[in-house]
Design a protein around this motif. Structure first.
Motif, PDB file in Angstrom:
ATOM      1  N   LEU A  11     -24.492  -9.418 -14.465  1.00 25.26           N
ATOM      2  CA  LEU A  11     -23.687 -10.421 -15.176  1.00 25.26           C
ATOM      3  C   LEU A  11     -24.144 -11.805 -14.721  1.00 25.26           C
ATOM      4  O   LEU A  11     -24.892 -11.939 -13.751  1.00 25.26           O
ATOM      5  N   CYS A  12     -23.642 -12.826 -15.402  1.00 22.61           N
ATOM      6  CA  CYS A  12     -23.958 -14.183 -14.961  1.00 22.61           C
ATOM      7  C   CYS A  12     -23.413 -14.383 -13.536  1.00 22.61           C
ATOM      8  O   CYS A  12     -22.378 -13.810 -13.182  1.00 22.61           O
ATOM      9  N   CYS A  35     -19.537 -14.584 -12.600  1.00 21.94           N
ATOM     10  CA  CYS A  35     -18.696 -14.089 -13.692  1.00 21.94           C
ATOM     11  C   CYS A  35     -17.517 -13.305 -13.116  1.00 21.94           C
ATOM     12  O   CYS A  35     -17.712 -12.356 -12.361  1.00 21.94           O
ATOM     13  N   GLU A  56     -15.837 -11.073 -14.306  1.00 21.04           N
ATOM     14  CA  GLU A  56     -15.910  -9.638 -14.611  1.00 21.04           C
ATOM     15  C   GLU A  56     -16.456  -8.860 -13.416  1.00 21.04           C
ATOM     16  O   GLU A  56     -16.107  -7.703 -13.209  1.00 21.04           O
ATOM     17  N   CYS A 101     -20.507  -7.469 -22.422  1.00 20.19           N
ATOM     18  CA  CYS A 101     -21.024  -7.778 -21.084  1.00 20.19           C
ATOM     19  C   CYS A 101     -20.786  -6.625 -20.109  1.00 20.19           C
ATOM     20  O   CYS A 101     -21.600  -6.384 -19.220  1.00 20.19           O
ATOM     21  N   ASN A 137     -11.848 -12.012 -22.184  1.00 21.79           N
ATOM     22  CA  ASN A 137     -12.476 -13.316 -21.916  1.00 21.79           C
ATOM     23  C   ASN A 137     -12.364 -14.210 -23.144  1.00 21.79           C
ATOM     24  O   ASN A 137     -13.035 -15.225 -23.256  1.00 21.79           O
ATOM     25  N   ALA A 152     -18.534 -12.580 -25.699  1.00 25.50           N
ATOM     26  CA  ALA A 152     -19.458 -13.208 -24.754  1.00 25.50           C
ATOM     27  C   ALA A 152     -20.882 -12.733 -24.966  1.00 25.50           C
ATOM     28  O   ALA A 152     -21.824 -13.516 -25.004  1.00 25.50           O
ATOM     29  N   CYS A 175     -14.952 -16.123 -19.385  1.00 26.36           N
ATOM     30  CA  CYS A 175     -16.411 -16.216 -19.533  1.00 26.36           C
ATOM     31  C   CYS A 175     -16.799 -17.631 -19.151  1.00 26.36           C
ATOM     32  O   CYS A 175     -16.738 -18.554 -19.969  1.00 26.36           O
ATOM     33  N   ILE A 176     -17.183 -17.795 -17.899  1.00 27.16           N
ATOM     34  CA  ILE A 176     -17.446 -19.153 -17.422  1.00 27.16           C
ATOM     35  C   ILE A 176     -18.603 -19.794 -18.172  1.00 27.16           C
ATOM     36  O   ILE A 176     -18.627 -20.998 -18.383  1.00 27.16           O
ATOM     37  N   LEU A 177     -19.529 -18.951 -18.613  1.00 27.87           N
ATOM     38  CA  LEU A 177     -20.689 -19.494 -19.317  1.00 27.87           C
ATOM     39  C   LEU A 177     -20.261 -20.196 -20.601  1.00 27.87           C
ATOM     40  O   LEU A 177     -20.654 -21.324 -20.877  1.00 27.87           O
TER      41      LEU A 177
HETATM   42  S1  SF4 Z   1     -21.675 -14.281 -20.724  1.00 25.40           S
HETATM   43 FE1  SF4 Z   1     -19.656 -14.755 -19.900  1.00 25.40          FE
HETATM   44  S2  SF4 Z   1     -18.587 -12.768 -19.710  1.00 25.40           S
HETATM   45 FE2  SF4 Z   1     -20.792 -12.342 -19.991  1.00 25.40          FE
HETATM   46  S3  SF4 Z   1     -21.584 -12.170 -17.901  1.00 25.40           S
HETATM   47 FE3  SF4 Z   1     -21.855 -14.304 -18.510  1.00 25.40          FE
HETATM   48  S4  SF4 Z   1     -20.014 -15.353 -17.786  1.00 25.40           S
HETATM   49 FE4  SF4 Z   1     -19.584 -13.167 -17.764  1.00 25.40          FE
END
Ligand code: SF4
Ligand SMILES: Cc1ncc(C[n+]2csc(CCOP(=O)(O)OP(=O)(O)O)c2C)c(N)n1
Ligand SMILES: [Mg+2]
Lengths: 301, 403
Positions: free
Chosen positions: A51-52, A55, A57, A82, A158, A162, A240-242
């Motif tokens: 994952l990012c 994250c 998750e 994700c 989220n 995502a 989803c921080i991204l």
């Molecule tokens: S896109 Fe968003 S939910 Fe998916 S791994 Fe990255 S931060 Fe997490």
């Protein structure tokens, strides 16, 4: 599966992968009081994740896997999203098949396991994103609840899609501007916890994953109730921080901010009467066990 | 883990004896019974040691699916329920098969199409589910009548696809189908198709095996992929999920798995030949004219051959039983002397003729048709007329053809 089964023959020990050796030596299989405190001390059921960075998750996965009451007899069902990047590195059997059909897969799976292993515990836990649970898979989510299928559904909420780059989802907040919601989402966040209660879930909790001890409690409750009584549902905020423009350090604060009593992820819980009785029974047994242990310790001293 | 002792000769909870399948189907006495196709499906299931059946109503399979519910109520099936849609049902079947159950379901037409996303997933996940497809129209406006177009969509899913002509085929192939599907070097789902109504709703004499004999149970530990029941060590399946990776290893993994699924279809050939006695059946293939077809079009072909014989025209027959694996070589061999190959079909596109054309030399010998669709019957006379036209003979004008 008993812990005996994962034992390695002495002759083959040195050629087994080290994480399998660790699993045998220091996994928490069979440990009755397993929980989030095992994280870092025992072999975890999750290896790396892709994952990012930061994250939430990834935290949620660790807490949930550490809290499963019976991982040696638990099969998990995922969906596309994700989370499907993580499952291949999880050390309980898990199924990915299609996007959105997770509660249908779990229905068939749970019934097959009940036919094949009568009288034995085989827990089934679904873990999928909000798009999978509420949009594309909604009919299968609800119908499994209507049918009183005995498994736990966990939704990583989220509030967007995502994995495909941040599109609008049914659990997104009204007004949020996202891909495919170019002028802001036009309708309210779907009230799935309430819908879950009305659809026959015996235990429903909505919360964030900011507190591992809380996740331990609700996961245990949800699994025990679904094992004995009927469907249970957990909706966990894993921002989803991204896509909401946060740094990797900011996930925890985002969850803390959104779980305040006036915010949309304030703790919410519905428990059916039979589930309340079961929880009381389990608590009483727990108390008895602790008292007995204390007495034993006192005698020994 | 895998049982090492045999259950053959022991009894199940209904008092049926688990019997070696070869013995049960080839040596045990048979009782002639007068049944509809739907009832035949039920009788086959009674003997199939099926763990889970999942149902959804759609004509013309609803009756069979409901009759299997009666079997469940009598205790012959491990579990049974009505799902919420064919898409969900096929996923529920997948879940049950992932969990190590022998699984059965039935569908038709729009149901097959609704569920389509599941079928390549079943094959890719190596789930030996058996699905009966009682073909019906998938066109708009709505039709519930027989039409085999949906089979064309199943041919590239990686499933095994068989096409039954009669209720007797159906009875035997349901039981034999599991034997082929569940072979460790195959382990693929089977779509067992028939033409709706013609087979499901007509009565026929079918020779049944003894009701007190049943198949040995499915052993999920003979699967080439792990059964998802937490009874074997939970290895992490991969370090790196392939789905999102754009690299050579990811592509190569996906490519080789698809090739392996199709290699498994190929490996099913030898088992299929043994169990259903060849992928095709032939009669009089030295004739210059051959009817090559599958399903009930074969029965109509037989009638046409009788009519042609009355007029002194010799015509042979090739009945295609298995569409996947595809009997390309068998068809090539059987048609090598034919000058005219007539392919009657119950669908508008003529998918079977296309498959045959792609498999034989001098494919201009193939006459795609006659075609009927949308529920029309195929009178043998139109096959006769097509053949006589090909042979340059005068034919009676048939109503509606405007000749
Ligand atoms: S896109 Fe968003 S939910 Fe998916 S791994 Fe990255 S931060 Fe997490
Ligand atoms: C049938 C189908 N439709 C669409 C997709 C594309 N798709 C893959 S993941 C995804 C979004 C997942 O969103 P969610 O369930 O919220 O999970 P998240 O990635 O947010 O954790 C979509 C639309 C797909 N794989 N299959
Ligand atoms: Mg999401």
């Amino acid at each position: 599966m008993s812990k005996e089964r994962i034992k390695i023959s002495e002759d083959l020990y040195d050629i087994m992968p080290s994480d399998y050796q660790d699993l045998v030596k220091s996994a928490t299989y069979g440990k009755e009081d397993r929980g989030w405190k095992d994280i870092g001390n025992s072999k975890e059921l999750i290896e790396q994740h892709s994952l990012c960075a930061g994250c939430p998750e990834s935290m949620a996965f660790r807490y949930i896997l550490a809290s499963l009451p019976n991982p040696e007899d638990t099969v998990m069902v995922g969906s596309t999203g994700c989370t499907s990047l993580v499952f291949p590195m999880v050390a309980v059997h898990n199924i990915h098949s299609l996007f959105g059909n997770q509660n249908a897969i779990a229905s068939g799976l749970k019934r097959a396991l009940s036919v094949r292993f009568p009288g034995r515990t085989k827990d089934v836990v679904v873990l999928a994103g909000d798009g999978a649970t509420v949009d594309i898979g909604l009919d299968m989510t609800l119908q499994a609840w209507f049918r009183q299928e005995k498994f736990t559904t966990i939704c990583f909420d989220n509030e967007l899609y995502a994995n495909t780059g941040g599109q609008e989802s049914g659990l997104m907040q009204k007004g949020f501007v996202a891909k495919m919601a170019p002028v802001g989402k036009l309708f309210d966040k779907v009230r799935l916890p309430e819908i879950a209660r009305e659809s026959g879930c015996h235990y429903v909790v909505q919360c964030t994953v900011s507190k591992p001890s809380l996740i331990e409690k609700v996961v245990r409750n949800a699994v025990m109730i679904s094992r004995e009584i009927g469907p249970t549902y957990l909706q966990l905020y894993t921002p989803c921080i991204l896509e909401i423009g946060k740094n990797s350090m900011e996930g925890l604060q985002e969850m803390r901010d959104s779980e305040k009593p006036t915010e949309r992820f304030a703790y919410k819980e519905f428990i059916s009467e039979p589930a309340k009785e079961l929880l009381a029974e389990l608590a009483a047994k727990d108390k008895e066990k602790k008292a007995a242990a204390k007495q034993l310790a006192a005698q020994g001293a | 883990m895998a049982d090492t002792h045999s259950v053959i000769g022991t009894k199940n909870k209904k008092g049926q004896t688990f019997t070696d399948t070869w013995e049960m189907l080839n040596e045990a006495p048979r009782t002639p019974s007068f049944f509809t196709g739907s009832e035949v499906i039920k009788e086959a299931l009674r003997r199939a040691s099926c763990d889970v059946m999942i149902a959804y109503p759609i004509t013309p399979q609803s009756e069979a699916a409901a009759l299997i519910g009666e079997l469940f109520a009598e205790g012959y099936i491990g579990d049974y329920f009505r799902g919420e849609s064919e898409f969900a049902v096929m996923s529920q079947c997948a879940g049950a098969a992932f969990g190590g159950a022998r699984v059965f379901t039935t569908t038709a037409g729009p149901g097959t199409m609704r569920a389509m996303e599941n079928f390549p997933m079943w094959a890719g996940a190596r789930l030996p589910i058996q699905m009966i497809v009682t073909c019906r129209g998938i066109n708009s406006p709505l039709s519930i009548q027989p039409d085999t177009l949906e089979i064309a969509y199943l041919l590239n899913t990686g499933m095994l696809v068989w096409h039954a002509e009669t209720a007797q085929d159906f009875f035997d192939w349901i039981l034999k189908g599991y034997m082929v599907s569940e072979e460790p070097d195959v382990h693929l789902p089977l779509a067992l198709c028939c033409d709706g109504f013609f087979v499901t709703h007509t009565k026929d004499v079918v020779n049944l095996t003894p009701a007190d004999m049943c198949l040995p149970p499915y052993d999920p530990y003979r699967s080439p992929v792990p059964c998802m029941d937490m009874e074997c060590p939970p290895v992490r399946m991969m370090r790196d999920p392939f789905v999102m990776k754009s690299n050579y290893i990811s592509y190569a993994t996906h490519a080789s798995w698809q090739q392996e699924v199709w290699a498994a279809v190929e490996r099913s050939r030898k088992h299929t030949i043994r169990w259903i006695n060849g992928l095709i059946e032939t009669e009089n293939i030295d004739a210059e004219v051959l009817i090559v077809s599958s399903g009930t079009a074969v029965s109509q072909g037989r009638e046409a051959i009788r009519l042609l014989e009355d007029e002194g025209i010799s015509c042979g027959l090739v009945k295609i039983k298995s569409l996947r694996p595809w009997p390309g070589e068998e068809i090539r061999e059987a048609t090598k002397n034919a000058k005219h190959i007539i392919v009657p079909e119950f669908n508008v596109t003529g998918w079977l003729a296309k498959e045959i054309k792609a498999s034989i030399p001098n494919s201009d010998r193939v006459n795609a048709g006659p075609h009927v669709c949308g529920g029309m019957t195929m009178p043998p006379e139109i096959i006769v007329s097509e053949i006589k036209t090909l042979l340059g003979m005068r034919t009676m004008s048939l109503a509606g053809r405007g000749s």
